[in-house]
Design an enzyme around this catalytic site. Structure first.
Site, mmCIF file in Angstrom:
data_model
loop_
_atom_site.group_PDB
_atom_site.id
_atom_site.type_symbol
_atom_site.label_atom_id
_atom_site.label_comp_id
_atom_site.label_asym_id
_atom_site.label_seq_id
_atom_site.Cartn_x
_atom_site.Cartn_y
_atom_site.Cartn_z
ATOM 1 N N PHE A 154 0.851 -1.194 0.000
ATOM 2 C CA PHE A 154 0.000 0.000 0.000
ATOM 3 C C PHE A 154 0.881 1.236 0.000
ATOM 4 O O PHE A 154 1.734 1.403 0.860
ATOM 5 C CB PHE A 154 -0.936 0.045 1.217
ATOM 6 C CG PHE A 154 -1.817 1.261 1.196
ATOM 7 C CD1 PHE A 154 -2.926 1.313 0.363
ATOM 8 C CD2 PHE A 154 -1.509 2.378 1.960
ATOM 9 C CE1 PHE A 154 -3.722 2.453 0.298
ATOM 10 C CE2 PHE A 154 -2.308 3.516 1.900
ATOM 11 C CZ PHE A 154 -3.413 3.551 1.082
ATOM 12 N N ASP A 189 9.316 2.645 1.699
ATOM 13 C CA ASP A 189 8.144 3.352 2.206
ATOM 14 C C ASP A 189 8.045 3.052 3.699
ATOM 15 O O ASP A 189 7.607 1.982 4.105
ATOM 16 C CB ASP A 189 6.895 2.887 1.441
ATOM 17 C CG ASP A 189 5.614 3.549 1.954
ATOM 18 O OD1 ASP A 189 5.628 4.094 3.073
ATOM 19 O OD2 ASP A 189 4.601 3.499 1.230
ATOM 20 N N LYS A 229 2.853 9.567 8.509
ATOM 21 C CA LYS A 229 2.043 9.252 9.690
ATOM 22 C C LYS A 229 2.509 9.837 11.034
ATOM 23 O O LYS A 229 1.988 10.843 11.478
ATOM 24 C CB LYS A 229 1.857 7.743 9.779
ATOM 25 C CG LYS A 229 0.935 7.237 8.665
ATOM 26 C CD LYS A 229 0.431 5.845 8.917
ATOM 27 C CE LYS A 229 -0.761 5.515 8.040
ATOM 28 N NZ LYS A 229 -0.462 5.028 6.704
HETATM 29 C C1 LIG Z 1 -0.719 5.337 5.280
HETATM 30 C C2 LIG Z 1 0.271 4.902 4.276
HETATM 31 C C3 LIG Z 1 0.442 5.597 3.054
HETATM 32 C C4 LIG Z 1 -0.444 6.738 2.646
HETATM 33 O O1 LIG Z 1 -0.377 7.835 3.496
HETATM 34 P P1 LIG Z 1 -1.475 9.008 3.378
HETATM 35 O O2 LIG Z 1 -0.973 10.028 4.350
HETATM 36 O O3 LIG Z 1 -2.787 8.429 3.741
HETATM 37 O O4 LIG Z 1 -1.445 9.497 1.974
HETATM 38 C C5 LIG Z 1 1.437 5.163 2.209
HETATM 39 N N1 LIG Z 1 2.227 4.124 2.526
HETATM 40 C C6 LIG Z 1 2.094 3.437 3.676
HETATM 41 C C7 LIG Z 1 3.014 2.300 3.977
HETATM 42 C C8 LIG Z 1 1.102 3.794 4.581
HETATM 43 O O5 LIG Z 1 0.952 3.098 5.708
#
Ligand SMILES: *Cc1c(COP(=O)(O)O)cnc(C)c1O
Length: 392
Positions: free
Chosen positions: A137, A222, A251
């Protein structure tokens, strides 16, 4: 009162979320209260965002102090908090420079753009493809949903961006076979979050690093969910004996204020010159001073030690539940990103826990995810485990 809000919200807010029928009004530490005064222990933390809990007095003070001084100028000018935050991140990671934005998706968007531009500047103009993982994701913008390895997130948005290949997580051979002269980067979460708290095999990430080195491919981590202490180390890559070329954060970076960051090595980020990328709100004095305070607290209050200790304890307790209940398939995770895979749908358990005063989260239909504030204590964990024990 509660139903008025819910009925109103359901009429005027785009229905992109299926919400639980509670209205949360207030928080303190690991506790939240709803509009009816009911109390909840928070094992969601805004989905791995509020790592230092709610209404932390030092963060509240940092925000209100900065709000009285300066909220926003523009990245046409230098500011002190942005400079200090970038310096802190650079001093405490593999990276040499930081690009600030406002969310995880935007940070990944910047990483994707940088990877393509890096090879463009090197004269390898065709080298644009990115290999990402199945069940990954990376966000909901057009580029980041294209990079996400879950079909349901792409449905209805075709044509999606081209240039993304997918391989199964933990399958180094599949990656080796997929990589070709047009591949510019490999994009991976060190631990898959939304995909089900999936952890890498021991040498997997180091092997990816090796393949990237051998082929001159960029490695993008990420760490939007795993970064800033969630795993017990500042960044998850530190557990696995390698360093990426680009890393994305968001986050927990400002404990709830919107912020995103893309960090990179000098020779890579050199491809981002004036005018190549931008963000109006990226790294405002307000969010960067909040973030600086978050990082200070993380260090001064030994939060990572608590995360490691409580993470180990919590996982032991979840493994105890697994031993006791055949309905638990699997327990996994590092630090305070923990997942418990069930042999049935997890939603009824989430609802029952909520009735008993615990917020937990279910992903992929049958995986309970626990990402509490990193300041969580043994007592709170014990109370949740007793509750889970009863329902399982
Ligand atoms: C939450 C998340 C995203 C997206 O972040 P947003 O601030 O909602 O755009 C991308 N990558 C990972 C691994 C995430 O947990």
């Amino acid at each position: 009162m509660k139903n008025d809000i819910i009925n109103k919200a359901d009429k005027v807010i785009a229905a992109t979320y299926k919400r639980f029928p509670i209205v949360i009004t207030r928080g303190r530490g690991c506790t939240l209260w709803d509009i009816e005064g009911r109390e909840y222990t928070d094992f969601v933390a805004g989905i791995a965002v509020c790592s230092l809990g709610h209404a932390h007095p030092r963060i509240s003070k940092a925000i209100s102090t900065q709000a009285d001084i300066l909220l926003h100028v523009s990245n046409l000018y230098y500011t002190v908090p942005q400079t200090k935050l970038a310096s802190w991140l650079v001093e405490n990671s593999f990276a040499d420079r930081v690009f600030f934005c406002n969310s995880g998706a935007e940070a990944n968007e910047a990483a994707i753009k940088l990877a393509r531009r890096y090879f463009n500047e090197k004269g390898e103009k065709d080298r644009h493809k990115i290999i990402a993982m199945e069940k990954s994701f990376h966000g909901r913008t057009m580029a980041t949903l294209s990079a996400t390895g879950q079909d349901k997130i792409k449905q209805g948005y075709e044509p999606i961006l081209s240039g993304f290949d997918f391989v199964p997580f933990n399958d180094i051979e599949a990656l080796q076979n997929k990589i070709d002269p047009l591949t510019c980067a490999v994009l991976i979460e060190p631990i898959q979050g939304e995909g089900g708290v999936r952890c890498p095999d021991r040498d997997y990430l180091r092997s990816i690093r090796q393949i990237c080195d051998d082929t001159g491919t960029l490695l993008i981590c990420d760490e939007i969910q795993t970064g800033i202490g969630r795993t017990g180390k500042l960044f998850a890559y530190e557990h696995f004996g390698f360093e990426p070329d680009i890393m994305t954060l968001a986050k927990a970076l400002a404990n709830g204020l919107p912020i995103g960051a893309m960090l990179a090595r000098e020779h890579v980020v050199a491809a981002f010159g004036p005018g190549s990328h931008a963000s109006t709100f990226g790294g405002t004095p307000l969010v960067t001073s909040a973030s600086l305070e978050v990082l200070k607290i993380l260090t001064e209050e030994k939060v990572l030690d608590n995360c490691k200790k409580m993470g180990t304890y919590f996982k032991e307790r979840l493994l105890w539940l697994k031993k006791k209940h055949s309905s638990v398939q699997n327990v996994r995770g590092i630090g305070l990103i923990l997942g418990m895979e069930l042999k049935f749908e997890g939603d009824p358990i989430v609802k029952k826990c909520m009735e008993k005063g615990f917020l937990i989260n279910c992903i992929q239909g049958n995986i309970l995810r626990f990402v509490p504030p990193l300041i969580i204590g043994k007592d709170e964990i014990d109370r949740l485990v007793r509750c889970l024990d009863e329902f399982l």
